[in-house]
Design an enzyme around this catalytic site. Sequence first.
Site, PDB file in Angstrom:
ATOM      1  CG  ASP A 137     109.488 -41.097 -66.037  1.00 35.96           C
ATOM      2  OD1 ASP A 137     110.086 -40.050 -65.780  1.00 35.96           O
ATOM      3  OD2 ASP A 137     109.659 -41.750 -67.074  1.00 35.96           O
ATOM      4  CG  HIS A 178     113.472 -49.180 -67.837  1.00 34.47           C
ATOM      5  ND1 HIS A 178     114.573 -49.527 -68.590  1.00 34.47           N
ATOM      6  CD2 HIS A 178     113.461 -47.830 -67.762  1.00 34.47           C
ATOM      7  CE1 HIS A 178     115.196 -48.416 -68.941  1.00 34.47           C
ATOM      8  NE2 HIS A 178     114.546 -47.379 -68.457  1.00 34.47           N
TER       9      HIS A 178
HETATM   10  N1  CMC Z   1     101.754 -51.521 -67.552  1.00 28.70           N
HETATM   11  C1  CMC Z   1     101.190 -52.707 -67.899  1.00 28.70           C
HETATM   12  N2  CMC Z   1     101.819 -53.679 -68.579  1.00 28.70           N
HETATM   13  C2  CMC Z   1     103.084 -53.434 -68.942  1.00 28.70           C
HETATM   14  C3  CMC Z   1     103.748 -52.219 -68.623  1.00 28.70           C
HETATM   15  C4  CMC Z   1     103.029 -51.255 -67.894  1.00 28.70           C
HETATM   16  N3  CMC Z   1     103.595 -50.101 -67.554  1.00 28.70           N
HETATM   17  N4  CMC Z   1     104.994 -52.254 -69.102  1.00 28.70           N
HETATM   18  C5  CMC Z   1     105.124 -53.425 -69.705  1.00 28.70           C
HETATM   19  N5  CMC Z   1     103.978 -54.157 -69.610  1.00 28.70           N
HETATM   20  C6  CMC Z   1     103.732 -55.531 -70.083  1.00 28.70           C
HETATM   21  C7  CMC Z   1     103.555 -55.557 -71.605  1.00 28.70           C
HETATM   22  O1  CMC Z   1     102.186 -55.431 -71.949  1.00 28.70           O
HETATM   23  C8  CMC Z   1     104.125 -56.924 -71.933  1.00 28.70           C
HETATM   24  O2  CMC Z   1     103.168 -57.896 -71.575  1.00 28.70           O
HETATM   25  P1  CMC Z   1     103.012 -59.239 -72.485  1.00 28.70           P
HETATM   26  O3  CMC Z   1     104.375 -59.869 -72.520  1.00 28.70           O
HETATM   27  O4  CMC Z   1     101.981 -60.045 -71.798  1.00 28.70           O
HETATM   28  O5  CMC Z   1     102.581 -58.736 -73.834  1.00 28.70           O
HETATM   29  C9  CMC Z   1     105.281 -57.084 -70.951  1.00 28.70           C
HETATM   30  O6  CMC Z   1     104.931 -56.276 -69.815  1.00 28.70           O
HETATM   31  C10 CMC Z   1     106.629 -56.649 -71.506  1.00 28.70           C
HETATM   32  O7  CMC Z   1     106.548 -55.304 -71.863  1.00 28.70           O
HETATM   33  P2  CMC Z   1     107.065 -54.684 -73.223  1.00 28.70           P
HETATM   34  O8  CMC Z   1     106.091 -53.656 -73.694  1.00 28.70           O
HETATM   35  O9  CMC Z   1     107.468 -55.766 -74.153  1.00 28.70           O
HETATM   36  O10 CMC Z   1     108.383 -53.961 -72.716  1.00 28.70           O
HETATM   37  P3  CMC Z   1     109.218 -52.897 -73.515  1.00 28.70           P
HETATM   38  O11 CMC Z   1     110.614 -53.070 -73.068  1.00 28.70           O
HETATM   39  O12 CMC Z   1     108.950 -52.954 -74.972  1.00 28.70           O
HETATM   40  O13 CMC Z   1     108.641 -51.479 -73.000  1.00 28.70           O
HETATM   41  C11 CMC Z   1     108.249 -49.605 -71.592  1.00 28.70           C
HETATM   42  C12 CMC Z   1     109.202 -50.770 -71.943  1.00 28.70           C
HETATM   43  C13 CMC Z   1     108.953 -48.661 -70.627  1.00 28.70           C
HETATM   44  C14 CMC Z   1     107.903 -48.833 -72.878  1.00 28.70           C
HETATM   45  C15 CMC Z   1     106.958 -50.194 -70.954  1.00 28.70           C
HETATM   46  O14 CMC Z   1     107.293 -50.868 -69.773  1.00 28.70           O
HETATM   47  C16 CMC Z   1     105.906 -49.120 -70.677  1.00 28.70           C
HETATM   48  O15 CMC Z   1     105.115 -48.807 -71.551  1.00 28.70           O
HETATM   49  N6  CMC Z   1     105.904 -48.517 -69.425  1.00 28.70           N
HETATM   50  C17 CMC Z   1     104.993 -47.423 -69.132  1.00 28.70           C
HETATM   51  C18 CMC Z   1     105.584 -46.113 -69.644  1.00 28.70           C
HETATM   52  C19 CMC Z   1     106.733 -45.626 -68.781  1.00 28.70           C
HETATM   53  O16 CMC Z   1     106.654 -45.599 -67.573  1.00 28.70           O
HETATM   54  N7  CMC Z   1     107.823 -45.178 -69.445  1.00 28.70           N
HETATM   55  C20 CMC Z   1     108.988 -44.611 -68.768  1.00 28.70           C
HETATM   56  C21 CMC Z   1     110.177 -45.476 -68.891  1.00 28.70           C
HETATM   57  S1  CMC Z   1     111.501 -45.027 -67.769  1.00 28.70           S
HETATM   58  C22 CMC Z   1     112.013 -43.439 -68.195  1.00 28.70           C
HETATM   59  C23 CMC Z   1     112.465 -43.333 -69.595  1.00 28.70           C
HETATM   60  O17 CMC Z   1     113.411 -43.997 -70.008  1.00 28.70           O
HETATM   61  O18 CMC Z   1     111.915 -42.492 -70.298  1.00 28.70           O
END
Ligand code: CMC
Length: 490
Positions: free
Chosen positions: A389, A333
Site C-alpha cells: 500500500d 506487515h
Molecule cells: N508504524 C509504526 N509502528 C508500527 C507499524 C507502523 N506502520 N507497524 C507496526 N509497528 C510497530 C508496533 O507498534 C509494534 O511495536 P512494539 O512491539 O514496540 O509494540 C511492532 O511494530 C509490531 O507491530 P504489530 O502491531 O504487533 O504488528 P501486527 O502484525 O499486529 O500488525 C499491521 C501488522 C499491518 C497491522 C501493522 O504493521 C500496521 O498497522 N501497519 C500500518 C497499516 C498498513 O500499512 N496496513 C496495510 C498492510 S499490507 C496490505 C494489507 O494486507 O491490507
Amino acid sequence: MGASQEKNQTLTVRDNRTGKVYTIPIDDNSVPATAFKAIKAPRLPGEREENETEKGLRIADRGFLNTAVIKSKITHIDGDAGVLRYRGYPIEQLALKSSHLETAYLLIYGVLPTKQQHNVFQSEVHRHSAMHADSEEFFRSFRYDAHPMAMLTSAFAYLGSYYAEANPSLEGQNLYTTGTPESLTIMDKQIYRLIGKATTLAAMAYRVRQGREFVTPPHGLSYTGSFLYQMDHLGQEDYRPNPVLEKALDVLFLLHADHELNASCTTVLQTGSSLVDPYSAIAAGCASLYGPLHGGANEAVIRMLISIGKPENVPSFIEAVKRREKVLSGFGHRVYKTSDPRSFIVRKTADEVFKITGKDELLETAMALHEAAMKDEYFIKRKLAPNVDFCSGLIYRAMGFPLDFFPVLFAVPRVVGWLAHWRQMMLQEGGVKIWRPRQIFVGAAKRDYVPIEERSVVTGIKNAPSPIAHSGIMKRTMLGTFKDKPLTKL
Ligand code: CMC
C-alpha cells in the site's frame, strides 16, 4: 522423510500441574489445538469456575498470531524471505507475464488455463457483468457523499438478493459442499457473477458520486479496460481507455488478487463457514478490507502524506511515530518481516504510469519518508518495511481517482482471492466446519439480579454509555415540548 523421523513427528507435553505426559501428533508442522483440550487438571482452590480447568486447556491466540485454521493450496508467503507465490508461481513472473483474469483462473482452479479455457472464462466473466436496471435505484439511494466502500460492501449483499437459486438458506445447506457437477456448476456461475459484476458495482459507486449516468459493461475490452470504460465513458464514440493505464491497473489487480489468510479473506471464510450464500460472505470480507489496517491503508497513506506535506517535515513525523502518536501507514506487515515483494512491482508500475500522467507531487515526500524509515533504528528493530500500500495510492492518485475510491481498487481484485479460498473451503475434505473460536471469560462470576431501586451508580468508561452533546436539529427539538411536556423529560 525416514521411518524413524516419521515416528518422531510428535510433541511430548508434560503437564506440571498433574505430572501427566501427553503425546501430540505433528502433521505438516502443526499440532491440533483439540489435542490440548485433552489436557485437564483439577481446579485450584479458589480458582474461577469460568476457567474450565477441568474441561481441558484452551489455546490463547489473540489476533491469530500462530493459529492455522485451514489447509490451503492457493498462496504461499515466506515473510522472512519476501516470497509470494500463487499456486507455486512467483508473483514476479505472473506480474510480468500473466493478466488479472488468467491469474484469477489460476488462483481459483489451481492451474494456468489453456487458451481455450481462458477464452471461455473471460467470456463468462464478461457475460455475467451487467447489472439489473433496478440496481441504479439502489446506488441512487445513498447520500451524495457516501463512501464508495460503504456502497460496494452493501452492493455485494444486495447482489445476492437477485439469486435465490444460489442461496443455501433457500435451496438446501449442501448447495456448495457436495462437489457434484450440478453443485459445481451453480458454484462457478456465482464466481463468474461476482468477478464479472465487481467492476460494474465499483464503477456504479464511482459514477453515482460523480453525478453521471451509469454505463453498461462494454464488449471486447480487458477486465480493467472495461472497468475504466465503465467509470470514464462520457458518450464519446469508440472511446478506449489509455492502454498504459489499463495495463498498470491490471498489474495492480493481479498483485492484489490474493494474499492468503489476511483479515478480509479470513472474514469471508468465517462468514462462509455458516454456509451462507457467497454474496453475503463477500460483503463481509469487503467490510473487513475497508479498515485502515488492511485495504484502507492505501487511502490512509495518501492522507498521511498530505498531512506531512513536504520532505522537510518527514523527520518530525518519524519522531511522532516513534512516540506512538502516529502510525506510518504503508509500513509493516503481519507476515512480511522484510520488504513486501509486491512493493517492488508497484514501484516499477508507478514509473510506467508517471511517464504518462506526470509525477505525483507527494512522491518526493513519500521517498523521503521511505528513506528515513529504512535507516531508523525503530523500524529496523521491528523489521518494518514498505508494504504493497505504500506506493499503490500514489499511482491511483496520479491516475486521478479520488482518495476514498482507493480501497475499492483493492477490494475489486481481491474478490478473486476470496472466492478461491471460499471454493476451496466448500470442497475441502471432511466438509465445512463452522468457525467458532473460544474465548477466555474474565467477566463477572454468577450474581443475582438487583431491582432498579436498590442499585448504586457504577461509573467508569466501560460501565456506562458516554454522554452525547446534541447539536443541530436534535438540540432544537429537545428544546421543544410534546403534549406540553419538555422532550428531555420523556
Ligand atoms: N508504524 C509504526 N509502528 C508500527 C507499524 C507502523 N506502520 N507497524 C507496526 N509497528 C510497530 C508496533 O507498534 C509494534 O511495536 P512494539 O512491539 O514496540 O509494540 C511492532 O511494530 C509490531 O507491530 P504489530 O502491531 O504487533 O504488528 P501486527 O502484525 O499486529 O500488525 C499491521 C501488522 C499491518 C497491522 C501493522 O504493521 C500496521 O498497522 N501497519 C500500518 C497499516 C498498513 O500499512 N496496513 C496495510 C498492510 S499490507 C496490505 C494489507 O494486507 O491490507
